[in-house]
Design a protein around this motif. Structure first.
Motif, PDB file in Angstrom:
ATOM      1  N   GLU A   1      41.587  41.068  43.012  1.00  0.00           N
ATOM      2  CA  GLU A   1      42.362  40.289  42.036  1.00  0.00           C
ATOM      3  C   GLU A   1      41.482  39.876  40.863  1.00  0.00           C
ATOM      4  OE1 GLU A   1      44.545  36.963  43.698  1.00  0.00           O
ATOM      5  OE2 GLU A   1      44.959  38.135  45.517  1.00  0.00           O
ATOM      6  N   PHE A   2      40.259  39.437  41.154  1.00  0.00           N
ATOM      7  CA  PHE A   2      39.330  39.043  40.098  1.00  0.00           C
ATOM      8  C   PHE A   2      39.029  40.232  39.189  1.00  0.00           C
ATOM      9  CE2 PHE A   2      35.073  38.803  38.338  1.00  0.00           C
ATOM     10  CZ  PHE A   2      35.111  37.579  37.687  1.00  0.00           C
TER      11      PHE A   2
ATOM     12  N   ARG B   1      39.732  42.845  33.814  1.00  0.00           N
ATOM     13  CA  ARG B   1      40.062  44.032  33.005  1.00  0.00           C
ATOM     14  C   ARG B   1      41.142  43.730  31.962  1.00  0.00           C
ATOM     15  NH1 ARG B   1      39.882  46.682  38.366  1.00  0.00           N
ATOM     16  NH2 ARG B   1      37.890  47.762  38.485  1.00  0.00           N
ATOM     17  N   GLN B   2      41.906  42.680  32.173  1.00  0.00           N
ATOM     18  CA  GLN B   2      43.015  42.340  31.267  1.00  0.00           C
ATOM     19  C   GLN B   2      42.596  41.382  30.151  1.00  0.00           C
ATOM     20  OE1 GLN B   2      45.736  44.160  31.700  1.00  0.00           O
ATOM     21  NE2 GLN B   2      44.616  45.008  33.450  1.00  0.00           N
ATOM     22  N   ILE B   3      41.348  40.961  30.109  1.00  0.00           N
ATOM     23  CA  ILE B   3      40.884  40.012  29.093  1.00  0.00           C
ATOM     24  C   ILE B   3      40.095  40.777  28.037  1.00  0.00           C
ATOM     25  CG2 ILE B   3      39.517  37.936  28.657  1.00  0.00           C
ATOM     26  CD1 ILE B   3      40.017  37.154  31.590  1.00  0.00           C
ATOM     27  N   PRO B   4      40.658  40.971  26.843  1.00  0.00           N
ATOM     28  CA  PRO B   4      39.990  41.796  25.838  1.00  0.00           C
ATOM     29  C   PRO B   4      38.649  41.244  25.351  1.00  0.00           C
ATOM     30  CG  PRO B   4      42.106  40.966  25.018  1.00  0.00           C
ATOM     31  CD  PRO B   4      41.967  40.506  26.412  1.00  0.00           C
TER      32      PRO B   4
ATOM     33  N   GLU C   1      32.165  43.652  28.791  1.00  0.00           N
ATOM     34  CA  GLU C   1      31.546  44.322  29.925  1.00  0.00           C
ATOM     35  C   GLU C   1      31.549  43.369  31.108  1.00  0.00           C
ATOM     36  OE1 GLU C   1      28.182  47.265  28.351  1.00  0.00           O
ATOM     37  OE2 GLU C   1      27.852  45.205  27.670  1.00  0.00           O
ATOM     38  N   CYS C   2      31.659  43.927  32.291  1.00  0.00           N
ATOM     39  CA  CYS C   2      31.622  43.145  33.519  1.00  0.00           C
ATOM     40  C   CYS C   2      30.833  43.949  34.544  1.00  0.00           C
ATOM     41  CB  CYS C   2      33.030  42.862  34.028  1.00  0.00           C
ATOM     42  SG  CYS C   2      33.071  42.022  35.626  1.00  0.00           S
TER      43      CYS C   2
ATOM     44  N   ARG D   1      41.774  30.783  30.740  1.00  0.00           N
ATOM     45  CA  ARG D   1      41.778  32.046  31.486  1.00  0.00           C
ATOM     46  C   ARG D   1      40.644  32.170  32.493  1.00  0.00           C
ATOM     47  NH1 ARG D   1      43.681  37.075  28.192  1.00  0.00           N
ATOM     48  NH2 ARG D   1      44.201  37.734  30.284  1.00  0.00           N
ATOM     49  N   LEU D   2      39.395  32.083  32.025  1.00  0.00           N
ATOM     50  CA  LEU D   2      38.261  32.353  32.916  1.00  0.00           C
ATOM     51  C   LEU D   2      38.214  31.404  34.103  1.00  0.00           C
ATOM     52  CD1 LEU D   2      35.428  33.094  30.320  1.00  0.00           C
ATOM     53  CD2 LEU D   2      36.769  34.747  31.638  1.00  0.00           C
TER      54      LEU D   2
END
Length: 156
Positions: free
Chosen positions: A85-86, A91-94, A98-99, A127-128
């Motif tokens: 889920e994380f 991936r949905q946060i523009p 990079e992660c 969000r975060l």
């Protein structure tokens, strides 16, 4: 099956890392090949996945993204569902450019760009901090860049 790369392939890749918009003729001239064989090699490198894609690299400040941060994220647990889920939520946060999954004191390292500190504060609280399974986020603001590159160190 991926083929091994020879000296010409490495020189083509080095040239394309510096100028992804170069034509096959321009690359060929730089590496000592005519246009057609160079084009075929570039096509093969793309088909083999060595060249993932060609893009325009933008100056983030020129497009109004004046703040870059690195955020270290620790999760509460590493169970499969929360972890997945994380990852999907990130991936949905523009703004997250990079992660990386890490081993050690933190679980993830994020590189984030925003317009300003206030925009990061909104991103953080809206969000975060609400991401699934997040226990702790420590963020560091980049003051200046000593080196930024997209070029991989290739064999000569």
């Amino acid at each position: 099956m991926q083929r091994s790369l020879d000296g010409l392939d490495w020189r083509i890749l080095a040239h394309l890392q510096r100028d992804g918009a170069a034509t096959a003729a321009e690359v060929g001239e730089a590496v000592g090949l005519s246009q057609s064989p160079c084009w075929r090699r570039i096509q093969r490198l793309e088909e083999d996945g060595v060249i993932k894609r060609r893009v325009a690299l933008l100056d983030r400040k020129a497009v109004g993204l004046n703040v870059m941060l690195f955020s270290q994220v620790k999760l509460e647990a590493h169970s499969g569902d929360k972890l997945d889920e994380f990852r999907e939520a990130i991936r949905q946060i523009p703004e997250v450019q990079e992660c990386f999954v890490l081993m050690g004191q933190v679980d993830f390292l994020l590189r984030i760009v925003t317009k300003d500190i206030e925009a990061y504060e909104r991103l953080f609280f809206e969000r975060l901090s609400k991401l699934p399974g997040v226990r702790e986020i420590n963020s560091m603001i980049v003051v200046s860049a000593v080196k930024e590159t997209t070029e991989l160190p290739l064999p000569a």
